[in-house]
Design a protein around this motif. Structure first.
Motif, short mmCIF file in Angstrom:
data_model
loop_
_atom_site.label_atom_id
_atom_site.label_comp_id
_atom_site.label_asym_id
_atom_site.label_seq_id
_atom_site.Cartn_x
_atom_site.Cartn_y
_atom_site.Cartn_z
N SER A 99 0.78 -1.45 -0.17
CA SER A 99 0.02 -0.04 -0.14
C SER A 99 0.93 1.19 -0.02
N SER A 100 0.28 2.26 -0.01
CA SER A 100 1.14 3.59 -0.01
C SER A 100 0.76 4.55 1.07
N ILE A 101 1.58 5.50 1.25
CA ILE A 101 0.90 6.38 2.34
C ILE A 101 -0.44 7.23 2.16
N GLN A 114 -2.71 6.24 0.08
CA GLN A 114 -3.95 5.26 0.22
C GLN A 114 -4.25 5.01 1.45
N ALA A 115 -3.14 5.07 2.66
CA ALA A 115 -3.61 5.05 4.01
C ALA A 115 -4.24 6.32 4.51
N ILE A 116 -3.92 7.30 4.06
CA ILE A 116 -4.37 8.75 4.25
C ILE A 116 -5.89 8.74 3.86
N GLU A 117 -6.05 8.34 2.58
CA GLU A 117 -7.47 8.38 1.96
C GLU A 117 -8.34 7.40 2.39
N ALA A 118 -7.89 6.21 2.84
CA ALA A 118 -8.76 5.29 3.56
C ALA A 118 -9.25 5.78 5.08
N LEU A 126 -2.30 14.16 -8.40
CA LEU A 126 -3.05 14.14 -9.68
C LEU A 126 -2.50 12.74 -10.35
N CYS A 127 -0.97 12.44 -10.40
CA CYS A 127 -0.52 11.28 -11.18
C CYS A 127 -0.82 10.09 -10.48
N ARG A 128 -0.43 10.15 -8.77
CA ARG A 128 -0.42 8.62 -8.27
C ARG A 128 0.73 7.88 -8.62
N LEU A 131 11.62 14.44 -7.81
CA LEU A 131 12.77 15.05 -7.14
C LEU A 131 14.15 14.50 -7.76
N SER A 132 15.34 15.68 -7.65
CA SER A 132 16.41 15.31 -8.22
C SER A 132 17.13 14.53 -7.25
N ASP A 133 18.29 13.78 -7.61
CA ASP A 133 18.92 12.89 -6.64
C ASP A 133 19.55 14.02 -5.36
N GLU A 134 19.73 15.00 -5.69
CA GLU A 134 20.32 15.83 -4.54
C GLU A 134 18.96 16.00 -3.54
N GLU A 135 17.95 16.31 -4.16
CA GLU A 135 16.81 16.69 -3.17
C GLU A 135 16.43 15.27 -2.44
N LYS A 136 16.50 14.13 -3.11
CA LYS A 136 16.20 13.01 -2.32
C LYS A 136 17.25 12.58 -1.37
N ALA A 137 18.43 13.02 -1.32
CA ALA A 137 19.56 12.71 -0.48
C ALA A 137 19.28 13.79 0.71
N ALA A 138 18.64 14.77 0.64
CA ALA A 138 18.57 15.86 1.55
C ALA A 138 17.32 15.36 2.42
N GLN A 139 16.45 14.59 2.14
CA GLN A 139 15.53 14.18 3.05
C GLN A 139 14.75 15.10 3.69
N GLN A 140 14.30 15.96 2.91
CA GLN A 140 13.48 17.25 3.33
C GLN A 140 11.82 16.93 2.99
N THR A 141 11.71 16.40 1.75
CA THR A 141 10.32 16.15 1.14
C THR A 141 10.35 14.72 0.61
N MET A 142 9.06 14.32 0.10
CA MET A 142 8.75 13.03 -0.38
C MET A 142 7.48 13.35 -0.91
N MET A 143 7.36 12.16 -1.97
CA MET A 143 5.86 12.11 -2.63
C MET A 143 5.27 10.97 -2.01
N ILE A 144 4.22 11.10 -1.37
CA ILE A 144 3.70 10.38 -0.64
C ILE A 144 2.74 9.21 -1.45
N CYS A 145 2.47 9.25 -2.72
CA CYS A 145 1.99 8.54 -3.58
C CYS A 145 2.75 7.13 -4.03
N VAL A 146 4.15 7.33 -3.81
CA VAL A 146 4.85 6.30 -4.19
C VAL A 146 6.01 5.74 -3.33
N SER A 147 6.54 6.94 -2.55
CA SER A 147 7.68 6.60 -1.68
C SER A 147 7.03 6.19 -0.33
N ARG A 148 8.15 5.50 0.37
CA ARG A 148 7.92 4.99 1.55
C ARG A 148 8.93 5.17 2.83
N ALA A 149 8.71 4.75 4.06
CA ALA A 149 9.76 4.92 4.82
C ALA A 149 10.79 4.21 4.89
#
Length: 323
Positions: free
Chosen positions: A254-256, A258-262, A271-273, A296-314
């Protein structure tokens, strides 16, 4: 920090069946004005609503010439296990239908390089390259396109390519005819300033990346795009919505989102999921994300400031988000 996106009302002015499972849709603005400018590799999010009020949002590459903003064209493949979007486009959209799209966004842009641009397309992955070819042609760039597909009946837009000014730069690879693309040889032939691009099914993308890695091609010269997101791997974890203190269990598979919507725990725009549009970008307050998006760029991913909750996980057992 959720982003907002411009929505554009469009009318479908033409629908063409280009192969057994692929249709080309031509779109124009309802108000008759030119559409926003774009560059080859751009996509739009098409928003759809069926008669029962169900909503679908799919990302589609723009495949028309960026020099002509009177209209956009997209190619849509009818997926065998469609979640609704491609089935809606094929079954319910016809000439005269009205849709809503977002303004273009480019996550698959051509590199600014004087080297060769070597493009690999698999199946419907041909679409972004159809917009990049005229750009490369106008640049007088050095480029070549390799288009791989299973059998002749799956060769969407092949006739367009054969009749185009770029025909001499295109190579077709048909599995059923024993004309399999030799990715190892392709990667070995790359020179210092060449860039490699791939769009298509995940196995093809992985194979191209592996072939490039094997001969030492730097990652910044390998570009890929895939809209059909595979289920993200990983076990269950807990996500905490900091604004309300709500704790949710996100199960494996599942995704974050989906858990929030449920649970109706928060109001989140997405929009895209599939990790390509950026609308569900959310700030991380505690913990780290395992990123599976293409936004997100590789630099933004490494910074761990934000995430896309439709596909990314903990990356771990617990994640606290600014929601």
């Amino acid at each position: 920090m959720t982003k907002t996106h411009e929505n554009i009302d469009v009318r479908v002015t033409d629908v063409e069946q280009v192969s057994a499972r692929v249709k080309r849709f031509t779109l124009e603005r309802l108000d008759g004005e030119p559409l926003p400018p774009f560059t080859g590799g751009s996509h739009v999010i098409v928003q759809m609503h069926d008669a029962q009020g169900k909503r679908f949002s799919n990302a589609y590459s723009l495949m028309s010439d960026p020099a002509d903003t009177r209209q956009y064209q997209i190619g849509v493949r009818l997926e065998e296990q469609s979640r609704g979007g491609s089935a809606f486009m094929h079954g319910q959209v016809s000439t005269g239908s009205e849709l809503v799209i977002t303004a273009p966004n480019n996550l698959f842009a051509l590199a600014d390089s004087h080297g060769r641009h070597v493009m690999v397309a698999g199946g419907i992955g041909i679409t972004p390259f159809l917009a990049q070819l005229p750009e490369l042609h106008r640049r007088a760039a050095n480029y070549e396109l390799h288009y791989a597909y299973r059998a002749p009946e799956h060769a969407a837009f092949r006739d367009d390519l054969i009749g185009s000014p770029y025909a001499a730069r295109v190579r077709f690879h048909v599995d059923s005819q024993g004309e399999k693309l030799d990715l190892a040889a392709l990667a070995q032939g790359l020179q210092e300033h060449d860039h490699l691009y791939v769009c298509g099914p995940r196995p093809l993308i992985d194979a191209v990346i592996a072939a490039a890695t094997a001969v030492g091609i730097p990652a910044d010269r390998v570009h890929w795009e895939q809209f059909a997101a595979a289920p993200a791997p990983g076990g269950a974890f807990t996500v905490v919505l900091a604004r309300s203190g709500t704790e949710l269990r996100v199960e494996a598979g599942s995704s974050i989102l989906q858990a929030i919507e449920a649970s109706n725990a928060a109001d989140v725009e997405c929009l895209c999921r599939e990790g390509v549009c950026g609308t569900c970008e959310t700030r991380i307050l505690e913990g780290q994300a395992e990123h599976f998006d293409q936004y997100l760029s590789d630099e933004e991913k490494a910074a761990q400031q934000t995430m896309m909750i439709c596909v990314s996980r903990a990356r771990g057992d617990r994640l606290v988000l600014d929601l």
